[in-house]
Design a protein around this motif. Structure first.
Motif, PDB file in Angstrom:
ATOM      1  N   GLN A  73       0.841  -1.126   0.206  1.00 54.29           N
ATOM      2  CA  GLN A  73       0.177  -0.071   0.083  1.00 54.29           C
ATOM      3  C   GLN A  73       0.969   0.923  -0.218  1.00 54.29           C
ATOM      4  O   GLN A  73       2.049   1.272   0.788  1.00 54.29           O
ATOM      5  CB  GLN A  73      -1.066   0.206   0.601  1.00 54.29           C
ATOM      6  CG  GLN A  73      -2.102  -0.783   1.392  1.00 54.29           C
ATOM      7  CD  GLN A  73      -3.235  -0.541   0.134  1.00 54.29           C
ATOM      8  OE1 GLN A  73      -3.190   0.061   0.130  1.00 54.29           O
ATOM      9  NE2 GLN A  73      -3.373  -1.684  -0.266  1.00 54.29           N
ATOM     10  N   GLU A  74       0.177   2.566  -0.940  1.00 51.72           N
ATOM     11  CA  GLU A  74       1.040   3.548  -0.878  1.00 51.72           C
ATOM     12  C   GLU A  74       1.009   4.105   0.485  1.00 51.72           C
ATOM     13  O   GLU A  74       0.391   4.542   0.998  1.00 51.72           O
ATOM     14  CB  GLU A  74       0.862   4.929  -2.120  1.00 51.72           C
ATOM     15  CG  GLU A  74       1.509   5.505  -1.858  1.00 51.72           C
ATOM     16  CD  GLU A  74       1.169   6.789  -3.340  1.00 51.72           C
ATOM     17  OE1 GLU A  74       1.346   6.669  -4.462  1.00 51.72           O
ATOM     18  OE2 GLU A  74       0.713   7.790  -2.769  1.00 51.72           O
ATOM     19  N   MET A  75       2.349   4.595   0.752  1.00 50.92           N
ATOM     20  CA  MET A  75       2.431   5.885   2.340  1.00 50.92           C
ATOM     21  C   MET A  75       2.933   6.690   2.022  1.00 50.92           C
ATOM     22  O   MET A  75       4.041   6.963   1.087  1.00 50.92           O
ATOM     23  CB  MET A  75       1.951   4.717   3.384  1.00 50.92           C
ATOM     24  CG  MET A  75       3.395   4.295   2.834  1.00 50.92           C
ATOM     25  SD  MET A  75       4.866   4.040   4.674  1.00 50.92           S
ATOM     26  CE  MET A  75       5.552   3.985   3.937  1.00 50.92           C
ATOM     27  N   LEU A  86       2.352   9.285   7.092  1.00 47.45           N
ATOM     28  CA  LEU A  86       0.957   9.504   7.266  1.00 47.45           C
ATOM     29  C   LEU A  86       0.575   8.646   5.666  1.00 47.45           C
ATOM     30  O   LEU A  86       1.046   8.382   5.222  1.00 47.45           O
ATOM     31  CB  LEU A  86       0.796  10.651   6.583  1.00 47.45           C
ATOM     32  CG  LEU A  86      -0.472  11.347   5.976  1.00 47.45           C
ATOM     33  CD1 LEU A  86      -0.007  13.325   6.887  1.00 47.45           C
ATOM     34  CD2 LEU A  86      -0.905  11.177   4.987  1.00 47.45           C
ATOM     35  N   HIS A  87      -1.044   7.742   6.692  1.00 44.16           N
ATOM     36  CA  HIS A  87      -1.291   7.169   5.652  1.00 44.16           C
ATOM     37  C   HIS A  87      -3.168   7.181   5.403  1.00 44.16           C
ATOM     38  O   HIS A  87      -3.050   7.337   6.775  1.00 44.16           O
ATOM     39  CB  HIS A  87      -0.579   5.873   5.257  1.00 44.16           C
ATOM     40  CG  HIS A  87      -0.963   4.874   6.788  1.00 44.16           C
ATOM     41  ND1 HIS A  87      -1.788   4.307   7.755  1.00 44.16           N
ATOM     42  CD2 HIS A  87       0.476   4.692   7.805  1.00 44.16           C
ATOM     43  CE1 HIS A  87      -1.978   3.999   9.356  1.00 44.16           C
ATOM     44  NE2 HIS A  87      -0.534   4.687   9.020  1.00 44.16           N
ATOM     45  N   ARG A  88      -3.470   6.317   4.786  1.00 45.32           N
ATOM     46  CA  ARG A  88      -5.583   6.196   4.495  1.00 45.32           C
ATOM     47  C   ARG A  88      -5.142   5.876   5.651  1.00 45.32           C
ATOM     48  O   ARG A  88      -4.233   4.602   6.573  1.00 45.32           O
ATOM     49  CB  ARG A  88      -5.758   5.405   3.631  1.00 45.32           C
ATOM     50  CG  ARG A  88      -4.961   5.469   2.415  1.00 45.32           C
ATOM     51  CD  ARG A  88      -5.679   4.845   0.928  1.00 45.32           C
ATOM     52  NE  ARG A  88      -5.263   4.786  -0.055  1.00 45.32           N
ATOM     53  CZ  ARG A  88      -4.158   4.652  -0.455  1.00 45.32           C
ATOM     54  NH1 ARG A  88      -3.209   4.322   0.130  1.00 45.32           N
ATOM     55  NH2 ARG A  88      -3.627   5.058  -1.918  1.00 45.32           N
ATOM     56  N   VAL A  89      -6.591   5.921   6.365  1.00 43.54           N
ATOM     57  CA  VAL A  89      -7.017   5.127   7.968  1.00 43.54           C
ATOM     58  C   VAL A  89      -7.141   4.211   7.608  1.00 43.54           C
ATOM     59  O   VAL A  89      -7.569   3.554   6.656  1.00 43.54           O
ATOM     60  CB  VAL A  89      -8.261   5.856   8.245  1.00 43.54           C
ATOM     61  CG1 VAL A  89      -9.261   6.350   7.483  1.00 43.54           C
ATOM     62  CG2 VAL A  89      -8.726   5.264   9.963  1.00 43.54           C
ATOM     63  N   VAL A  90      -6.241   3.447   8.975  1.00 41.55           N
ATOM     64  CA  VAL A  90      -6.438   1.926   8.441  1.00 41.55           C
ATOM     65  C   VAL A  90      -7.217   1.016   9.960  1.00 41.55           C
ATOM     66  O   VAL A  90      -8.173   2.197  10.992  1.00 41.55           O
ATOM     67  CB  VAL A  90      -5.223   1.067   9.352  1.00 41.55           C
ATOM     68  CG1 VAL A  90      -4.348   1.604   8.236  1.00 41.55           C
ATOM     69  CG2 VAL A  90      -4.566   1.457  10.413  1.00 41.55           C
ATOM     70  N   LYS A  91      -8.063  -0.187   9.583  1.00 41.31           N
ATOM     71  CA  LYS A  91      -9.319  -0.302  10.482  1.00 41.31           C
ATOM     72  C   LYS A  91      -8.642  -0.279  11.627  1.00 41.31           C
ATOM     73  O   LYS A  91     -10.012  -0.004  12.683  1.00 41.31           O
ATOM     74  CB  LYS A  91      -9.898  -2.025   9.609  1.00 41.31           C
ATOM     75  CG  LYS A  91     -11.014  -1.374   8.365  1.00 41.31           C
ATOM     76  CD  LYS A  91     -11.535  -3.134   8.270  1.00 41.31           C
ATOM     77  CE  LYS A  91     -12.456  -2.897   7.435  1.00 41.31           C
ATOM     78  NZ  LYS A  91     -12.991  -3.975   6.275  1.00 41.31           N
ATOM     79  N   TYR A 124      -6.296  11.302   1.348  1.00 38.40           N
ATOM     80  CA  TYR A 124      -4.991  10.887   0.963  1.00 38.40           C
ATOM     81  C   TYR A 124      -4.896  10.869  -0.643  1.00 38.40           C
ATOM     82  O   TYR A 124      -3.690  10.931  -1.348  1.00 38.40           O
ATOM     83  CB  TYR A 124      -4.628   9.518   1.243  1.00 38.40           C
ATOM     84  CG  TYR A 124      -3.374   8.554   0.891  1.00 38.40           C
ATOM     85  CD1 TYR A 124      -2.126   9.158   2.672  1.00 38.40           C
ATOM     86  CD2 TYR A 124      -3.119   8.637   0.154  1.00 38.40           C
ATOM     87  CE1 TYR A 124      -1.087   9.170   1.811  1.00 38.40           C
ATOM     88  CE2 TYR A 124      -2.749   7.413  -0.513  1.00 38.40           C
ATOM     89  CZ  TYR A 124      -0.907   8.046   0.611  1.00 38.40           C
ATOM     90  OH  TYR A 124       0.322   8.147   0.417  1.00 38.40           O
ATOM     91  N   ASP A 125      -6.352   9.422  -1.549  1.00 41.56           N
ATOM     92  CA  ASP A 125      -5.959   9.503  -2.431  1.00 41.56           C
ATOM     93  C   ASP A 125      -6.327  10.913  -3.763  1.00 41.56           C
ATOM     94  O   ASP A 125      -5.039  10.691  -4.611  1.00 41.56           O
ATOM     95  CB  ASP A 125      -7.210   8.818  -3.695  1.00 41.56           C
ATOM     96  CG  ASP A 125      -6.842   7.169  -2.701  1.00 41.56           C
ATOM     97  OD1 ASP A 125      -5.784   6.928  -2.142  1.00 41.56           O
ATOM     98  OD2 ASP A 125      -7.989   6.687  -2.156  1.00 41.56           O
ATOM     99  N   LYS A 126      -7.250  11.659  -2.986  1.00 37.05           N
ATOM    100  CA  LYS A 126      -7.318  12.946  -3.892  1.00 37.05           C
ATOM    101  C   LYS A 126      -6.091  14.041  -3.512  1.00 37.05           C
ATOM    102  O   LYS A 126      -6.193  14.831  -4.613  1.00 37.05           O
ATOM    103  CB  LYS A 126      -8.256  13.468  -3.666  1.00 37.05           C
ATOM    104  CG  LYS A 126      -9.575  12.706  -4.329  1.00 37.05           C
ATOM    105  CD  LYS A 126     -10.146  12.649  -5.531  1.00 37.05           C
ATOM    106  CE  LYS A 126     -11.181  11.590  -5.690  1.00 37.05           C
ATOM    107  NZ  LYS A 126     -11.928  10.997  -6.783  1.00 37.05           N
ATOM    108  N   VAL A 127      -5.568  14.076  -2.676  1.00 35.26           N
ATOM    109  CA  VAL A 127      -4.811  15.346  -2.191  1.00 35.26           C
ATOM    110  C   VAL A 127      -3.619  15.064  -1.699  1.00 35.26           C
ATOM    111  O   VAL A 127      -2.448  15.724  -2.283  1.00 35.26           O
ATOM    112  CB  VAL A 127      -5.365  16.023  -0.905  1.00 35.26           C
ATOM    113  CG1 VAL A 127      -4.126  17.376  -0.374  1.00 35.26           C
ATOM    114  CG2 VAL A 127      -7.017  16.821  -1.520  1.00 35.26           C
ATOM    115  N   VAL A 128      -3.021  14.298  -0.759  1.00 36.91           N
ATOM    116  CA  VAL A 128      -1.529  13.415  -0.563  1.00 36.91           C
ATOM    117  C   VAL A 128      -1.189  13.198  -1.235  1.00 36.91           C
ATOM    118  O   VAL A 128      -0.007  13.197  -2.336  1.00 36.91           O
ATOM    119  CB  VAL A 128      -1.571  12.885   0.656  1.00 36.91           C
ATOM    120  CG1 VAL A 128      -0.255  12.582   0.715  1.00 36.91           C
ATOM    121  CG2 VAL A 128      -2.279  13.541   1.838  1.00 36.91           C
ATOM    122  N   SER A 129      -1.062  12.109  -2.159  1.00 38.59           N
ATOM    123  CA  SER A 129      -1.132  11.416  -2.655  1.00 38.59           C
ATOM    124  C   SER A 129      -0.668  12.112  -4.283  1.00 38.59           C
ATOM    125  O   SER A 129       0.828  12.044  -4.732  1.00 38.59           O
ATOM    126  CB  SER A 129      -1.686   9.551  -3.883  1.00 38.59           C
ATOM    127  OG  SER A 129      -1.368   9.186  -4.333  1.00 38.59           O
TER     128      SER A 129
END
Length: 181
Positions: A73-75, A86-91, A124-129
């Motif tokens: 997974q990208e981070m 910094l990454h997408r929220v994880v469960k 994360y997908d729309k701004v950070v990446s």
């Protein structure tokens, strides 16, 4: 370079492009424990050995870049030495309710991670990446227990402004004398 500000006190992330224009802001999940420093060697330890009081998000200025975690997974690597990303929220564990914490109106419940910064998937997908694709950037993690001066080596704005004002006030007199001579 693009840059990001992580405001731990308000549990927020602000993303700016290389021109300094705000690209987006979002709530964030942060390290469980308050504090601005990481325990020495923490990045080399197994997560199961990290005590709750050691789970801090360190303050500072970090040159960050995109990479992949052990699951592909990208981070965004914020500080490799302390294993902070910094990454997408994880469960996480069901009891942690990370997604619900991100959407709550209070910041009191945004302390849950081992130190990493969790943001909503869409942010994360729309701004950070896109901001960090093909380039490094800078992440400023603001302190919460120490002063900005201690963390960033910044100067006292009021003291420096007073000194500059005094110098400017003295300059016209000095110039007048120089012109007359």
């Amino acid at each position: 370079m693009p840059f990001m500000i992580v405001d731990k006190v308000h549990a927020k992330v602000l993303m700016f492009n290389a021109d300094g224009r705000l690209q987006g802001a979002t709530p964030a999940l942060l390290g469980l424990a308050r504090g601005d420093d990481s325990v020495p060697g923490i990045g080399e330890r197994m997560m199961s050995t990290i005590r709750p009081e050691e789970r801090t998000t360190p303050a500072g200025r970090f040159v960050a870049s995109l990479d992949r975690d052990i699951h592909g997974q990208e981070m965004l690597w914020v500080d490799y030495e302390t294993a902070i990303s910094l990454h997408r929220v994880v469960k996480g564990k069901p009891s942690e309710q990370r997604a619900q914490r991100l959407s709550s109106v209070t910041t009191d419940d945004n302390r849950v991670s081992y130190g990493c910064i969790n943001v909503p998937v869409n942010f994360y997908d729309k701004v950070v990446s896109p901001a960090f694709t093909g380039t490094n950037g800078v992440v400023y993690v603001l302190p919460e227990t120490r002063s900005a001066r201690e963390v960033f080596g910044s100067y006292d704005i009021r003291g420096d402004a007073l000194q500059v004002a005094r110098q400017q006030a003295a300059t016209p007199t000095d110039l007048s004398a120089a012109i007359r001579n």
